[in-house]
Every structure is written in structure tokens, then in C-alpha cells.
Design a protein around this motif. Structure first.
Motif, PDB file in Angstrom:
ATOM      1  N   PHE A  33     -17.983 -16.661 -24.552  1.00  0.00           N
ATOM      2  CA  PHE A  33     -17.025 -15.892 -24.988  1.00  0.00           C
ATOM      3  C   PHE A  33     -16.982 -15.666 -26.264  1.00  0.00           C
ATOM      4  N   GLY A  34     -17.021 -14.043 -26.469  1.00  0.00           N
ATOM      5  CA  GLY A  34     -17.402 -13.556 -27.802  1.00  0.00           C
ATOM      6  C   GLY A  34     -18.716 -13.911 -28.458  1.00  0.00           C
ATOM      7  N   GLU A  35     -19.705 -14.123 -27.759  1.00  0.00           N
ATOM      8  CA  GLU A  35     -20.862 -14.524 -28.383  1.00  0.00           C
ATOM      9  C   GLU A  35     -22.054 -13.758 -27.808  1.00  0.00           C
ATOM     10  N   VAL A  36     -22.682 -12.771 -28.314  1.00  0.00           N
ATOM     11  CA  VAL A  36     -23.667 -12.082 -27.819  1.00  0.00           C
ATOM     12  C   VAL A  36     -25.073 -12.522 -28.716  1.00  0.00           C
ATOM     13  N   GLU A  37     -26.229 -12.351 -27.874  1.00  0.00           N
ATOM     14  CA  GLU A  37     -27.509 -12.356 -28.363  1.00  0.00           C
ATOM     15  C   GLU A  37     -28.334 -11.360 -28.283  1.00  0.00           C
ATOM     16  N   PHE A  38     -28.597 -10.696 -29.180  1.00  0.00           N
ATOM     17  CA  PHE A  38     -29.654  -9.527 -29.051  1.00  0.00           C
ATOM     18  C   PHE A  38     -31.157  -9.788 -28.927  1.00  0.00           C
ATOM     19  N   LEU A  39     -31.635  -9.328 -27.737  1.00  0.00           N
ATOM     20  CA  LEU A  39     -33.028  -9.417 -27.215  1.00  0.00           C
ATOM     21  C   LEU A  39     -34.116  -8.646 -27.836  1.00  0.00           C
ATOM     22  N   GLU A  40     -33.631  -7.920 -28.974  1.00  0.00           N
ATOM     23  CA  GLU A  40     -34.628  -6.989 -29.702  1.00  0.00           C
ATOM     24  C   GLU A  40     -33.745  -6.761 -31.090  1.00  0.00           C
ATOM     25  N   LYS A  41     -34.538  -6.122 -32.115  1.00  0.00           N
ATOM     26  CA  LYS A  41     -33.710  -5.772 -33.213  1.00  0.00           C
ATOM     27  C   LYS A  41     -33.074  -4.580 -32.907  1.00  0.00           C
ATOM     28  N   ILE A  42     -31.626  -4.418 -33.495  1.00  0.00           N
ATOM     29  CA  ILE A  42     -30.964  -3.255 -33.406  1.00  0.00           C
ATOM     30  C   ILE A  42     -30.986  -2.478 -34.700  1.00  0.00           C
ATOM     31  N   PRO A  43     -31.356  -1.064 -34.288  1.00  0.00           N
ATOM     32  CA  PRO A  43     -31.434  -0.199 -35.327  1.00  0.00           C
ATOM     33  C   PRO A  43     -29.908  -0.195 -36.325  1.00  0.00           C
ATOM     34  N   SER A  44     -29.892  -0.112 -37.459  1.00  0.00           N
ATOM     35  CA  SER A  44     -28.457  -0.062 -38.173  1.00  0.00           C
ATOM     36  C   SER A  44     -27.720   1.083 -37.524  1.00  0.00           C
ATOM     37  N   GLU A  45     -27.978   2.104 -37.272  1.00  0.00           N
ATOM     38  CA  GLU A  45     -27.072   3.201 -36.664  1.00  0.00           C
ATOM     39  C   GLU A  45     -26.370   2.863 -35.527  1.00  0.00           C
ATOM     40  N   LYS A  46     -27.229   2.019 -34.314  1.00  0.00           N
ATOM     41  CA  LYS A  46     -26.788   1.626 -33.289  1.00  0.00           C
ATOM     42  C   LYS A  46     -25.709   0.568 -33.786  1.00  0.00           C
ATOM     43  N   MET A  47     -25.971  -0.365 -34.591  1.00  0.00           N
ATOM     44  CA  MET A  47     -24.856  -1.297 -34.804  1.00  0.00           C
ATOM     45  C   MET A  47     -23.687  -0.818 -35.370  1.00  0.00           C
ATOM     46  N   ILE A  48     -23.767   0.328 -36.087  1.00  0.00           N
ATOM     47  CA  ILE A  48     -22.705   1.154 -36.623  1.00  0.00           C
ATOM     48  C   ILE A  48     -21.869   1.537 -35.476  1.00  0.00           C
ATOM     49  N   LEU A  49     -22.521   2.459 -34.751  1.00  0.00           N
ATOM     50  CA  LEU A  49     -21.709   2.928 -33.607  1.00  0.00           C
ATOM     51  C   LEU A  49     -21.093   1.798 -32.541  1.00  0.00           C
ATOM     52  N   LEU A  50     -21.546   0.636 -32.276  1.00  0.00           N
ATOM     53  CA  LEU A  50     -21.148  -0.326 -31.638  1.00  0.00           C
ATOM     54  C   LEU A  50     -20.092  -1.044 -32.264  1.00  0.00           C
ATOM     55  N   LYS A  51     -20.180  -1.043 -33.671  1.00  0.00           N
ATOM     56  CA  LYS A  51     -18.866  -1.722 -34.205  1.00  0.00           C
ATOM     57  C   LYS A  51     -17.555  -0.642 -34.352  1.00  0.00           C
ATOM     58  N   LYS A  52     -18.062   0.629 -34.317  1.00  0.00           N
ATOM     59  CA  LYS A  52     -16.926   1.447 -34.017  1.00  0.00           C
ATOM     60  C   LYS A  52     -16.381   1.645 -32.605  1.00  0.00           C
ATOM     61  N   ASP A  53     -17.218   1.608 -31.621  1.00  0.00           N
ATOM     62  CA  ASP A  53     -16.992   1.464 -30.346  1.00  0.00           C
ATOM     63  C   ASP A  53     -16.194   0.284 -29.962  1.00  0.00           C
ATOM     64  N   LEU A  54     -16.152  -0.980 -30.471  1.00  0.00           N
ATOM     65  CA  LEU A  54     -15.752  -1.944 -30.253  1.00  0.00           C
ATOM     66  C   LEU A  54     -14.221  -1.972 -30.861  1.00  0.00           C
ATOM     67  N   GLU A  55     -14.220  -1.501 -32.096  1.00  0.00           N
ATOM     68  CA  GLU A  55     -13.029  -1.504 -32.962  1.00  0.00           C
ATOM     69  C   GLU A  55     -11.735  -0.691 -32.069  1.00  0.00           C
ATOM     70  N   GLU A  56     -12.014   0.256 -31.461  1.00  0.00           N
ATOM     71  CA  GLU A  56     -11.076   0.702 -30.492  1.00  0.00           C
ATOM     72  C   GLU A  56     -10.546  -0.026 -29.528  1.00  0.00           C
ATOM     73  N   TYR A  57     -11.017  -1.226 -29.363  1.00  0.00           N
ATOM     74  CA  TYR A  57     -10.457  -2.154 -28.251  1.00  0.00           C
ATOM     75  C   TYR A  57     -10.027  -3.462 -29.147  1.00  0.00           C
ATOM     76  N   GLY A  58      -9.669  -3.493 -30.310  1.00  0.00           N
ATOM     77  CA  GLY A  58      -9.546  -4.229 -31.066  1.00  0.00           C
ATOM     78  C   GLY A  58     -10.580  -5.671 -31.544  1.00  0.00           C
ATOM     79  N   ILE A  59     -11.672  -5.110 -31.258  1.00  0.00           N
ATOM     80  CA  ILE A  59     -12.672  -6.212 -31.107  1.00  0.00           C
ATOM     81  C   ILE A  59     -13.666  -6.030 -32.541  1.00  0.00           C
ATOM     82  N   THR A  60     -13.890  -7.076 -33.380  1.00  0.00           N
ATOM     83  CA  THR A  60     -14.472  -6.785 -34.458  1.00  0.00           C
ATOM     84  C   THR A  60     -15.732  -7.834 -34.472  1.00  0.00           C
TER      85      THR A  60
END
Length: 185
Positions: A33-60
Motif C-alpha cells: 500500500f502506497g509503495e510503487v516500484e518503477f520497472l524503467e527510468k521515468i522521464p522527468s516530464e512524466k514524473m511532473i505529470l504524475l505528481k500533478k495527477d495524483l495531487e488532485e486526489y490528495g496523494i503526494t
């Protein structure tokens, strides 16, 4: 018209994570719960989008290791409190075994970061769970006390009143009156 809902935070959060990670076409696996392992390197622009998308749900996304451990402590307490079976061990032993750290270390870190004690956090979560059991499951105080591992109804009542300002019996009466009014409408 009113409806009452009951939901599992773990399931809701997992579904949001799966949807948002899938939308960004990321390769991952959910470890816990709350722990995700990425199986590849994540481009910084995708990480920024992911953070923004998750923040809509109160997830940081947490990047500090101490903060990660605090979140794991909170999750473990939530798991402990929301369990359908009462624990047969003290909370301190449960947390130590589950998180592989001494309780003293966990307690000191929790207090340092949250400015509150683990015991207080457990008490708050147990009272929230008690309210939920009274509202949604319509359990008696004896059943609630047993389910939350209180030594007696009196112990539950004392903590409930200290936290909420009213006794669990008063809380039950308020809920009953609200239901009566809702049913009349």
C-alpha cells in the motif's frame, strides 16, 4: 435523499494509482500500500505529470526516507485499527515486527516529525473507527470495544469522550435521531 457509503481507502488509492500510472503508460508494480516500484527510468516530464495527477486526489509522492517511514507507521496503524480481528499483541510489538525497527526508534521518529505520539495517533484512529462502526455497522458499544481491542466499554467511553467531547452513547443517540429525520423526509 441520503445514502451512506462505506469504502476501503486501500482499494480506492490502489485504483487511482493504477489509473494514473496506466494513463502515463508507465511500467510499474505495486509492492505494498502506497509503495510503487518503477520497472524503467521515468522521464522527468512524466514524473511532473504524475505528481500533478495524483495531487488532485490528495496523494503526494514522498521522497524523504524519514517521511516514508512515518507514512508506513500510519498505514500500519490504519491496517491494525481497521482489521476485523482484534490484535493479540500490543501495538508497540505489532509495529516493531511489521516495520522491522525498534518501537523506541519508531516512537521517537514519529514524535519528531508529527509533533504527536504514536499512542495519540492510534487513539485518534480507533475513535474514528469506533464512530464508523457505530454509524455504518450499527454495532453495540460492547461489540465496538471488542473489535477495537479495548479492555472494557468504560475504557472506550473515556477515550471517546476525551477525543470528541461526547460519550459514545450520546453519539449513538445523535446518529439515531439523524436517521429518523432522514427516513421521515
Amino acid at each position: 435523499m441520503k445514502i451512506f457509503t462505506k469504502f476501503d481507502y486501500n482499494t480506492v488509492c490502489k485504483k487511482v494509482l493504477e489509473d494514473k500510472l496506466g494513463n502515463l503508460d508507465l511500467k510499474y508494480r505495486i509492492i505494498a500500500f502506497g509503495e510503487v516500484e518503477f520497472l524503467e527510468k521515468i522521464p522527468s516530464e512524466k514524473m511532473i505529470l504524475l505528481k500533478k495527477d495524483l495531487e488532485e486526489y490528495g496523494i503526494t509522492i514522498i521522497e524523504n526516507q524519514k517521511t516514508v517511514l512515518i507514512e508506513k507507521i500510519k498505514e500500519t496503524i490504519m491496517e491494525m485499527v481497521s482489521s476485523d480481528e482484534p490484535l493479540n499483541v500490543k501495538a508497540s510489538v505489532y509495529l516493531s515486527e511489521k516495520l522491522s525497527h525498534s518501537y523506541g526508534y519508531l516512537s521517537n521518529l514519529f514524535s519528531e516529525i508529527t509533533f504527536s505520539s504514536i499512542e495519540n495517533y492510534i487513539m485518534l484512529q480507533k475513535i474514528e473507527r469506533a464512530k464508523s462502526l457505530i454509524i455504518k455497522d450499527n454495532l453495540t458499544l460492547t461489540e465496538v470495544a471488542y473489535k477495537l481491542n479495548y479492555s472494557s466499554v468504560a475504557h472506550l467511553s473515556t477515550q471517546f469522550k476525551n477525543i470528541t467531547g461526547i460519550t459514545p452513547s450520546q453519539f449513538q443517540r445523535i446518529i439515531s435521531k439523524r436517521r429518523e429525520i432522514a427516513n421521515k423526509q
